[in-house]
Design an enzyme around this catalytic site. Structure first.
Site, mmCIF file in Angstrom:
data_model
loop_
_atom_site.group_PDB
_atom_site.id
_atom_site.type_symbol
_atom_site.label_atom_id
_atom_site.label_comp_id
_atom_site.label_asym_id
_atom_site.label_seq_id
_atom_site.Cartn_x
_atom_site.Cartn_y
_atom_site.Cartn_z
ATOM 1 N N HIS A 36 -5.878 -6.106 3.504
ATOM 2 C CA HIS A 36 -4.922 -5.007 3.681
ATOM 3 C C HIS A 36 -4.472 -4.930 5.135
ATOM 4 C CE1 HIS A 36 -5.760 -2.920 -0.235
ATOM 5 N NE2 HIS A 36 -6.743 -3.804 -0.177
ATOM 6 N N GLN A 46 -5.251 -0.746 -4.370
ATOM 7 C CA GLN A 46 -5.937 -1.850 -5.024
ATOM 8 C C GLN A 46 -6.759 -1.380 -6.219
ATOM 9 O OE1 GLN A 46 -7.862 -4.639 -2.395
ATOM 10 N NE2 GLN A 46 -9.378 -5.189 -3.929
ATOM 11 N N CYS A 102 0.847 -1.185 0.000
ATOM 12 C CA CYS A 102 0.000 0.000 0.000
ATOM 13 C C CYS A 102 0.886 1.241 0.000
ATOM 14 C CB CYS A 102 -0.892 -0.023 1.234
ATOM 15 S SG CYS A 102 -1.795 1.503 1.516
ATOM 16 N N GLU A 103 0.624 2.130 -0.926
ATOM 17 C CA GLU A 103 1.449 3.335 -1.021
ATOM 18 C C GLU A 103 1.192 4.315 0.117
ATOM 19 O OE1 GLU A 103 -1.077 6.119 -4.108
ATOM 20 O OE2 GLU A 103 0.222 4.593 -4.953
ATOM 21 N N HIS A 104 0.104 4.137 0.859
ATOM 22 C CA HIS A 104 -0.201 5.060 1.956
ATOM 23 C C HIS A 104 0.599 4.776 3.218
ATOM 24 C CE1 HIS A 104 -4.307 5.401 -0.183
ATOM 25 N NE2 HIS A 104 -3.470 6.299 -0.656
ATOM 26 N N HIS A 105 0.790 3.488 3.547
ATOM 27 C CA HIS A 105 1.470 3.117 4.789
ATOM 28 C C HIS A 105 2.691 2.232 4.566
ATOM 29 C CE1 HIS A 105 -2.746 3.922 6.064
ATOM 30 N NE2 HIS A 105 -2.118 4.594 7.011
ATOM 31 N N CYS A 150 -3.095 -2.572 6.566
ATOM 32 C CA CYS A 150 -3.422 -1.271 7.156
ATOM 33 C C CYS A 150 -4.832 -1.297 7.759
ATOM 34 C CB CYS A 150 -3.267 -0.133 6.146
ATOM 35 S SG CYS A 150 -4.270 -0.286 4.673
#
Length: 193
Positions: free
Chosen positions: A150, A122, A81-84, A152
């Site tokens: 996920h 995703q 995941c590019e966020h976390h 996260c």
């Protein structure tokens, strides 16, 4: 493996360990910077790689070939995941309606792997797989259904350990509600049902 700057990843990992209060000389984390650099080279090997290269020339169809749709179910993948920068793991189901050619079935998981091996979300992953298959095969239609867990969501924040996310991306003839529903029903049947 990706052409990542392992020395920078190792240095950043040492800084991260120090920032959380860890001792760099503790036996359990002594080699962690090197292990993280190796893992990141694997996790992100798709950065800069063109997924179209895996589709190749394909196998031409002739007038005697039949079949309106090709479906490959349960393609296992993992992405970050590019966020976390936490992993999400799941399966992709890919269906396409060929026009003039088909490809070897092993090529579709390669496309999924390359696109998943990048910092990702995703929703974009499904769209990129659909776009690659549509462009690379000049297919009449494409459907991509992804079901993933996920970390996260499962290991932090709301900690929904059993939750998964399902996304759908479609192109061409498989965007038609009736054809899409038929393909999704076939995907849902699973093996042996």
């Amino acid at each position: 493996m990706a052409d990542v700057d392992r020395e920078r990843i190792e240095a950043a990992t040492r800084e991260l360990l120090l920032a959380i209060g860890e001792r760099l000389d503790r036996p359990g984390v002594k080699n962690t910077p090197q292990r993280v650099a190796e893992a990141y080279a694997e996790f992100f090997h798709g950065v800069g790689e063109d997924p179209l290269q895996h589709l190749g020339e394909g196998i031409p169809l002739d007038e005697n070939d039949s079949g309106d749709i090709v479906i490959l179910r349960d393609i296992a993948f993992r992405s970050m995941c590019e966020h976390h920068l936490l992993p999400f793991i799941g399966v992709a189901h890919v269906a396409y309606a060929p026009r003039e050619r088909v490809i070897g079935l092993g090529r579709i998981p390669r496309v999924v792997d390359v696109l998943a091996a990048r910092p990702q979300v995703q929703e974009r992953l499904g769209e990129q797989i659909a776009e690659t298959i549509e462009t690379g095969l000049d297919s009449a239609g494409v459907l991509v259904v992804i079901d993933a867990s996920h970390t996260c969501m499962t290991a932090r924040g709301t900690r929904q350990a059993d939750s998964t996310t399902v996304t759908v991306a479609s192109r061409g003839s498989l965007s038609d509600p009736v054809q899409r529903a038929e393909a999704i029903a076939l995907i849902g049947k699973g093996s042996g049902e």
